[in-house]
Motif scaffolding. Structure first.
Motif, PDB file in Angstrom:
ATOM      1  N   ILE A   7      27.430  26.229 -41.492  1.00 56.02           N
ATOM      2  CA  ILE A   7      26.968  25.161 -42.378  1.00 56.02           C
ATOM      3  C   ILE A   7      26.068  25.741 -43.463  1.00 56.02           C
ATOM      4  CG2 ILE A   7      25.616  23.023 -42.528  1.00 56.02           C
ATOM      5  CD1 ILE A   7      26.400  22.500 -39.590  1.00 56.02           C
ATOM      6  N   ILE A   8      26.441  25.497 -44.708  1.00 55.23           N
ATOM      7  CA  ILE A   8      25.595  25.844 -45.854  1.00 55.23           C
ATOM      8  C   ILE A   8      25.225  24.552 -46.570  1.00 55.23           C
ATOM      9  CG2 ILE A   8      25.394  27.093 -48.033  1.00 55.23           C
ATOM     10  CD1 ILE A   8      27.509  29.029 -47.086  1.00 55.23           C
ATOM     11  N   THR A   9      23.935  24.271 -46.663  1.00 51.48           N
ATOM     12  CA  THR A   9      23.485  23.136 -47.465  1.00 51.48           C
ATOM     13  C   THR A   9      23.015  23.665 -48.820  1.00 51.48           C
ATOM     14  OG1 THR A   9      21.237  23.252 -46.579  1.00 51.48           O
ATOM     15  CG2 THR A   9      22.805  21.852 -45.419  1.00 51.48           C
ATOM     16  N   THR A  10      23.239  22.882 -49.861  1.00 50.15           N
ATOM     17  CA  THR A  10      22.914  23.378 -51.193  1.00 50.15           C
ATOM     18  C   THR A  10      22.447  22.250 -52.098  1.00 50.15           C
ATOM     19  OG1 THR A  10      23.777  24.718 -53.037  1.00 50.15           O
ATOM     20  CG2 THR A  10      25.267  23.081 -52.075  1.00 50.15           C
ATOM     21  N   TYR A  11      21.675  22.651 -53.106  1.00 53.72           N
ATOM     22  CA  TYR A  11      21.204  21.687 -54.110  1.00 53.72           C
ATOM     23  C   TYR A  11      20.896  22.436 -55.408  1.00 53.72           C
ATOM     24  CZ  TYR A  11      18.379  18.178 -56.505  1.00 53.72           C
ATOM     25  OH  TYR A  11      17.878  17.301 -57.436  1.00 53.72           O
ATOM     26  N   ASN A  12      21.742  22.237 -56.401  1.00 57.65           N
ATOM     27  CA  ASN A  12      21.549  22.783 -57.753  1.00 57.65           C
ATOM     28  C   ASN A  12      21.414  24.312 -57.805  1.00 57.65           C
ATOM     29  OD1 ASN A  12      21.727  20.321 -59.033  1.00 57.65           O
ATOM     30  ND2 ASN A  12      19.523  19.999 -59.170  1.00 57.65           N
ATOM     31  N   ARG A  13      22.185  25.013 -56.945  1.00 54.33           N
ATOM     32  CA  ARG A  13      22.159  26.475 -56.981  1.00 54.33           C
ATOM     33  C   ARG A  13      23.588  27.005 -56.852  1.00 54.33           C
ATOM     34  NH1 ARG A  13      16.849  28.529 -53.668  1.00 54.33           N
ATOM     35  NH2 ARG A  13      17.979  27.828 -51.824  1.00 54.33           N
ATOM     36  N   LYS A  14      24.421  26.600 -57.757  1.00 56.60           N
ATOM     37  CA  LYS A  14      25.844  26.901 -57.680  1.00 56.60           C
ATOM     38  C   LYS A  14      26.131  28.393 -57.650  1.00 56.60           C
ATOM     39  CE  LYS A  14      30.167  25.989 -60.188  1.00 56.60           C
ATOM     40  NZ  LYS A  14      30.759  25.265 -61.348  1.00 56.60           N
ATOM     41  N   ASP A  15      25.491  29.159 -58.522  1.00 53.95           N
ATOM     42  CA  ASP A  15      25.773  30.596 -58.593  1.00 53.95           C
ATOM     43  C   ASP A  15      25.375  31.306 -57.306  1.00 53.95           C
ATOM     44  OD1 ASP A  15      26.807  30.322 -61.122  1.00 53.95           O
ATOM     45  OD2 ASP A  15      24.919  30.803 -62.137  1.00 53.95           O
ATOM     46  N   ALA A  20      26.806  33.224 -51.286  1.00 55.03           N
ATOM     47  CA  ALA A  20      26.720  32.932 -49.851  1.00 55.03           C
ATOM     48  C   ALA A  20      28.101  32.644 -49.274  1.00 55.03           C
ATOM     49  CB  ALA A  20      25.782  31.740 -49.625  1.00 55.03           C
ATOM     50  N   ILE A  21      28.895  31.872 -50.002  1.00 54.20           N
ATOM     51  CA  ILE A  21      30.259  31.553 -49.546  1.00 54.20           C
ATOM     52  C   ILE A  21      31.078  32.825 -49.382  1.00 54.20           C
ATOM     53  CG2 ILE A  21      32.430  30.454 -50.196  1.00 54.20           C
ATOM     54  CD1 ILE A  21      30.772  28.254 -51.566  1.00 54.20           C
ATOM     55  N   SER A  22      30.990  33.727 -50.346  1.00 50.71           N
ATOM     56  CA  SER A  22      31.747  34.987 -50.285  1.00 50.71           C
ATOM     57  C   SER A  22      31.385  35.785 -49.039  1.00 50.71           C
ATOM     58  CB  SER A  22      31.482  35.827 -51.534  1.00 50.71           C
ATOM     59  OG  SER A  22      31.998  35.197 -52.691  1.00 50.71           O
ATOM     60  N   SER A  23      30.086  35.777 -48.685  1.00 54.37           N
ATOM     61  CA  SER A  23      29.665  36.538 -47.505  1.00 54.37           C
ATOM     62  C   SER A  23      30.253  35.961 -46.222  1.00 54.37           C
ATOM     63  CB  SER A  23      28.137  36.581 -47.423  1.00 54.37           C
ATOM     64  OG  SER A  23      27.593  35.366 -46.933  1.00 54.37           O
ATOM     65  N   VAL A  24      30.518  34.647 -46.223  1.00 58.57           N
ATOM     66  CA  VAL A  24      31.144  34.016 -45.061  1.00 58.57           C
ATOM     67  C   VAL A  24      32.632  34.324 -45.022  1.00 58.57           C
ATOM     68  CG1 VAL A  24      31.693  31.824 -43.943  1.00 58.57           C
ATOM     69  CG2 VAL A  24      29.430  32.173 -44.941  1.00 58.57           C
ATOM     70  N   LEU A  25      33.295  34.197 -46.159  1.00 55.88           N
ATOM     71  CA  LEU A  25      34.740  34.412 -46.205  1.00 55.88           C
ATOM     72  C   LEU A  25      35.118  35.870 -45.979  1.00 55.88           C
ATOM     73  CD1 LEU A  25      35.746  32.066 -49.183  1.00 55.88           C
ATOM     74  CD2 LEU A  25      35.723  31.581 -46.724  1.00 55.88           C
ATOM     75  N   ASN A  26      34.156  36.773 -46.133  1.00 57.23           N
ATOM     76  CA  ASN A  26      34.410  38.200 -45.928  1.00 57.23           C
ATOM     77  C   ASN A  26      34.092  38.665 -44.506  1.00 57.23           C
ATOM     78  OD1 ASN A  26      35.323  38.699 -48.547  1.00 57.23           O
ATOM     79  ND2 ASN A  26      33.244  39.063 -49.314  1.00 57.23           N
ATOM     80  N   GLN A  27      33.861  37.737 -43.590  1.00 60.09           N
ATOM     81  CA  GLN A  27      33.564  38.109 -42.210  1.00 60.09           C
ATOM     82  C   GLN A  27      34.749  38.836 -41.567  1.00 60.09           C
ATOM     83  OE1 GLN A  27      30.497  37.480 -40.257  1.00 60.09           O
ATOM     84  NE2 GLN A  27      29.958  37.460 -42.438  1.00 60.09           N
ATOM     85  N   ASP A  28      34.439  39.801 -40.688  1.00 61.13           N
ATOM     86  CA  ASP A  28      35.504  40.542 -40.000  1.00 61.13           C
ATOM     87  C   ASP A  28      35.949  39.846 -38.716  1.00 61.13           C
ATOM     88  OD1 ASP A  28      33.421  41.017 -38.229  1.00 61.13           O
ATOM     89  OD2 ASP A  28      33.271  43.158 -38.640  1.00 61.13           O
ATOM     90  N   TYR A  29      35.494  38.608 -38.542  1.00 61.15           N
ATOM     91  CA  TYR A  29      35.830  37.788 -37.374  1.00 61.15           C
ATOM     92  C   TYR A  29      36.480  36.504 -37.879  1.00 61.15           C
ATOM     93  CZ  TYR A  29      35.091  35.328 -32.898  1.00 61.15           C
ATOM     94  OH  TYR A  29      35.256  34.634 -31.723  1.00 61.15           O
ATOM     95  N   PRO A  30      37.683  36.167 -37.414  1.00 66.38           N
ATOM     96  CA  PRO A  30      38.435  35.060 -38.013  1.00 66.38           C
ATOM     97  C   PRO A  30      38.130  33.666 -37.490  1.00 66.38           C
ATOM     98  CG  PRO A  30      39.779  36.170 -36.377  1.00 66.38           C
ATOM     99  CD  PRO A  30      38.476  36.917 -36.425  1.00 66.38           C
ATOM    100  N   GLY A  31      37.442  33.541 -36.362  1.00 73.65           N
ATOM    101  CA  GLY A  31      37.310  32.234 -35.729  1.00 73.65           C
ATOM    102  C   GLY A  31      36.180  31.383 -36.275  1.00 73.65           C
TER     103      GLY A  31
END
Length: 294
Positions: A7-15, A20-31
């Motif tokens: 879970i990532i919560t965000t407010y007015n910090r798109k960049d 942060a999203i990239s660091s999640v999608l680059n995980q070496d664990y798929p589940g």
């Protein structure tokens, strides 16, 4: 395979959110699944549908700015998987965060929550001025001193909590604008929940030095309100753990002083001295506030 809801919560910090999203999608664990809860960012800071290019990502937009606690609670309610992981939108997971977390969950299947070691990156005027690793190694099966984790929880999340924990003790306190994660920690400890710390640096925590938009007095007033609420809510546990109680009470004393609320600061100082003999440095510091704050 163990499965996680991040879970990532965000407010007015798109960049920062994109990083942060990239660091999640680059995980070496798929589940895993990634849930992004936007707490009503303005149009310029909202992610567009075509910017989310992964089937494992779900995006939820609040119609009103409810605050970080409510946003996290929304994410918990939306989560499909039994293990909840929180990541701040300005922080970054190392690619082996989930694989190391899964490894320790298999080793300690009865734990209710876990955290890891971290790397602090301090920025000022756009430049990294300090980078330092902080290592944590503790578990409730061999350690009884919970104080070392206070520093960790006070500065970042990157924490894993079993989803059924929230069924047992409730979710984040939406009446608290800060310290809500520490409040949750105390409630988990009071419930006797099991924990483990992973002694590997698995998250980068970004700290930005800048002038706050609110005045120091206004900020300290909110801080004192949140600390006072947290102490009252967790009074039973804190009475049993006087060292932790003293830690938070000292923080509350000086939050009151910074908020120019001498009456409540003195009350808490006398309470501290009555229950736990205090050291002279605390008294000297209090005297400085007494002398120099109108």
């Amino acid at each position: 395979m163990l499965e996680f809801s991040i879970i990532i919560t965000t407010y007015n910090r798109k960049d920062l959110l994109k990083r942060a999203i990239s660091s999640v999608l680059n995980q070496d664990y798929p589940g895993f699944e990634l849930i992004i809860v936007d707490d009503n960012s303005n149009n310029e800071n909202r992610l567009k549908t075509d910017e989310i290019k992964s089937d494992c990502v779900r995006y939820h937009q609040h119609e009103i700015n409810y605050g970080v606690s409510a946003a996290r609670n929304t994410g918990i309610k939306l989560a499909y998987h039994p293990y909840i992981v929180f990541l701040d939108d300005d922080d970054v997971f190392h690619e082996n965060y989930l694989s190391k977390m899964a490894e320790h969950l298999k080793k300690y299947p009865d734990i209710d929550f876990a955290w890891c070691s971290k790397r602090n990156k301090v920025f000022e005027n756009g430049y990294c001025i300090e980078e330092k690793d902080y290592f944590f190694s503790a578990n409730s099966f061999t350690d009884t001193d919970v104080c070392p984790m206070l520093t960790y929880w006070a500065n970042n999340l990157g924490v894993m909590i079993k989803k059924d924990v929230f069924d047992r003790i409730g979710m984040f306190d939406t009446k608290m604008s800060s310290g809500e994660d520490l409040d949750l920690l105390l409630r988990m400890l009071n419930a006797g929940m099991q924990f483990v710390s992973i002694p590997n640096v698995l998250i980068d925590v970004y700290i930005y030095k800048s002038k706050k938009s609110l005045s120091r007095q206004t900020t300290s007033q909110k801080e004192s309100e949140n600390l006072s609420r947290m102490i009252k809510k967790n009074e039973i546990f804190l009475i049993k753990n006087r060292q932790i109680w003293a830690y938070y009470t000292k923080s509350l004393i000086f939050a009151y002083y910074r908020a120019k609320n001498k009456k409540n600061a003195r009350k808490q100082l006398f309470e501290l001295m009555r229950h736990k003999p205090t050291k002279w440095p605390i008294i000297f510091r209090a005297c400085k506030y007494e002398l120099f704050i109108n």
